[in-house]
Design an enzyme around this catalytic site. Sequence first.
Site, PDB file in Angstrom:
ATOM      1  N   HIS A  36       0.842  -1.189   0.000  1.00 36.04           N
ATOM      2  CA  HIS A  36       0.000   0.000   0.000  1.00 36.04           C
ATOM      3  C   HIS A  36       0.884   1.249   0.000  1.00 36.04           C
ATOM      4  O   HIS A  36       2.091   1.162   0.162  1.00 36.04           O
ATOM      5  CB  HIS A  36      -0.950   0.018   1.211  1.00 36.04           C
ATOM      6  CG  HIS A  36      -0.256   0.121   2.527  1.00 36.04           C
ATOM      7  ND1 HIS A  36       0.155  -0.982   3.249  1.00 36.04           N
ATOM      8  CD2 HIS A  36       0.122   1.196   3.257  1.00 36.04           C
ATOM      9  CE1 HIS A  36       0.740  -0.587   4.361  1.00 36.04           C
ATOM     10  NE2 HIS A  36       0.738   0.742   4.396  1.00 36.04           N
ATOM     11  N   ALA A  37       0.247   2.375  -0.203  1.00 38.85           N
ATOM     12  CA  ALA A  37       0.890   3.685  -0.076  1.00 38.85           C
ATOM     13  C   ALA A  37      -0.046   4.541   0.766  1.00 38.85           C
ATOM     14  O   ALA A  37      -1.196   4.165   1.014  1.00 38.85           O
ATOM     15  CB  ALA A  37       1.113   4.318  -1.446  1.00 38.85           C
TER      16      ALA A  37
END
Length: 168
Positions: A75-76
């Site tokens: 994820h970011a």
Amino acid sequence: MNASQIAGPAALLPHGLAGEGLGYGRELIEWVRFPALGDERGSLVALEGMKSVPFPIKRVYYLFATKEGVARGFHAHINLRQVAICVTGSCRMVLDDGCRREEVLLRSPVQGVLLREMVWREMHDFSPDCVLLVLASEHYDESDYIRNYQDFLALREQMNPMNQTGGM
């Protein structure tokens, strides 16, 4: 989060500046070093927001007992900044800003890696004794996560200052 759900890239960024803090022109891997204090009894590392950590610390969590072969992350974050520190053991971290993808091995309690906003992160190859401590600039907010890599790339492209038009 889907890039089409975003009102406008500048609204998402800290301080509302397109490209500011997104890592354009920066190193992807930025080490943060912590001085070890100690004597014959042992060592101690103090972590302080805005001193040894480059932001106010609002959340602390750690990963441990990660099963063999399990990868984490993927994820970011839109606005969140973090520092990841392997206080014991080791793990491999993959960082990706949409243009570059680099790997780093975390294995020291006296240095961490700074994870800036809009950087995709993955953690792999956890040693059996790994404890990965993460210091975060904000409280947990699910809406700050981008969990789909294609959405991340689309949003990065949308936020790229080279794609901004007007006024300069």
